[in-house]
Design a protein around this motif. Structure first.
Motif, PDB file in Angstrom:
ATOM      1  N   ARG A 127      -3.347   0.840   2.944  1.00 47.25           N
ATOM      2  CA  ARG A 127      -3.796  -0.225   2.038  1.00 47.25           C
ATOM      3  C   ARG A 127      -2.675  -1.210   1.783  1.00 47.25           C
ATOM      4  O   ARG A 127      -1.495  -0.888   1.875  1.00 47.25           O
ATOM      5  CB  ARG A 127      -4.304   0.353   0.732  1.00 47.25           C
ATOM      6  N   SER A 128      -3.065  -2.395   1.461  1.00 49.24           N
ATOM      7  CA  SER A 128      -2.113  -3.462   1.182  1.00 49.24           C
ATOM      8  C   SER A 128      -1.427  -3.247  -0.164  1.00 49.24           C
ATOM      9  O   SER A 128      -2.038  -2.736  -1.103  1.00 49.24           O
ATOM     10  CB  SER A 128      -2.849  -4.802   1.163  1.00 49.24           C
ATOM     11  N   ALA A 129      -0.184  -3.655  -0.235  1.00 57.09           N
ATOM     12  CA  ALA A 129       0.528  -3.639  -1.515  1.00 57.09           C
ATOM     13  C   ALA A 129       0.161  -4.885  -2.330  1.00 57.09           C
ATOM     14  O   ALA A 129       0.288  -4.904  -3.548  1.00 57.09           O
ATOM     15  CB  ALA A 129       2.030  -3.588  -1.283  1.00 57.09           C
ATOM     16  N   GLY A 130      -0.325  -5.932  -1.648  1.00 60.03           N
ATOM     17  CA  GLY A 130      -0.753  -7.161  -2.324  1.00 60.03           C
ATOM     18  C   GLY A 130      -2.235  -7.102  -2.663  1.00 60.03           C
ATOM     19  O   GLY A 130      -2.999  -6.377  -2.026  1.00 60.03           O
ATOM     20  N   ARG A 131      -2.632  -7.867  -3.696  1.00 62.90           N
ATOM     21  CA  ARG A 131      -4.022  -7.839  -4.140  1.00 62.90           C
ATOM     22  C   ARG A 131      -4.447  -9.224  -4.611  1.00 62.90           C
ATOM     23  O   ARG A 131      -3.632 -10.030  -5.018  1.00 62.90           O
ATOM     24  CB  ARG A 131      -4.193  -6.860  -5.295  1.00 62.90           C
ATOM     25  N   TYR A 132      -5.759  -9.459  -4.575  1.00 65.99           N
ATOM     26  CA  TYR A 132      -6.351 -10.608  -5.246  1.00 65.99           C
ATOM     27  C   TYR A 132      -6.784 -10.135  -6.625  1.00 65.99           C
ATOM     28  O   TYR A 132      -7.154  -8.975  -6.800  1.00 65.99           O
ATOM     29  CB  TYR A 132      -7.606 -11.101  -4.510  1.00 65.99           C
TER      30      TYR A 132
END
Length: 170
Positions: free
Chosen positions: A110-115
């Motif tokens: 999973r990405s460490a960045g998010r919307y």
């Protein structure tokens, strides 16, 4: 004479040690298949909902030897963004629990960045301001270089494919 024999013995021991330390080539020893992308919903905070992109795939050992210390990571670049989101690195196998020849393992990164937005997660994906990222999947074996094994667009879907089959009341 005695000094020469001692140096030869040391050289032999060092040479045998190097034989056990072969360089790995992740692109030829591992095969990536079944790649799927989707979004997960993180816990809301202070009126904001958070979603993060995820990639899931199967990683198979196509070499003739057990492979220890396999790691996977991903980059999630989006159009018009200066910097790609990185991911949380996943340990696929270890030296004590290697990936045996022919064995497959399901890997989720999973990405460490998010919307984030105050809207429902599905609404975030439908927003005109939403920018679709891609995913680039990298793996390495031990201290080998990272090898990119796949890239794909991230699907605008909340939850892993098939997850709705397990939701009660549907």
């Amino acid at each position: 004479m005695r000094g020469a024999r001692g140096k030869t013995g040391v050289a032999l021991v060092l040479g045998l040690g190097l034989l056990g330390c072969r360089r790995h080539d992740p692109a030829s020893e591992l095969q990536l298949g079944g790649l799927e992308t989707y979004w997960i919903v993180d816990s809301p905070r202070q009126g904001q909902n958070y979603i993060a992109p995820v990639v899931r795939f199967r990683l198979k050992n196509v070499s003739g030897q057990p492979i220890g210390s396999v790691q996977a990571r991903a980059r999630f670049p989006a159009a018009d963004q200066e910097e790609a989101w990185g991911s949380i690195q996943e340990q696929v196998s270890t030296w004590s629990r290697p990936l045996d020849p022919g064995q497959e393992k399901l890997v989720t990164v999973r990405s460490a960045g998010r919307y984030h937005a105050p809207a429902d997660p599905e609404e975030i994906l439908r927003s005109p301001a939403f920018k679709d990222p891609r995913v680039e999947v990298f793996v390495r074996i031990g201290s080998s270089n990272w090898a990119m094994l796949a890239e794909a667009p991230v699907s605008r879907r909340i939850g892993a494919p098939g997850v709705s089959d397990f939701v009660v009341g549907r």
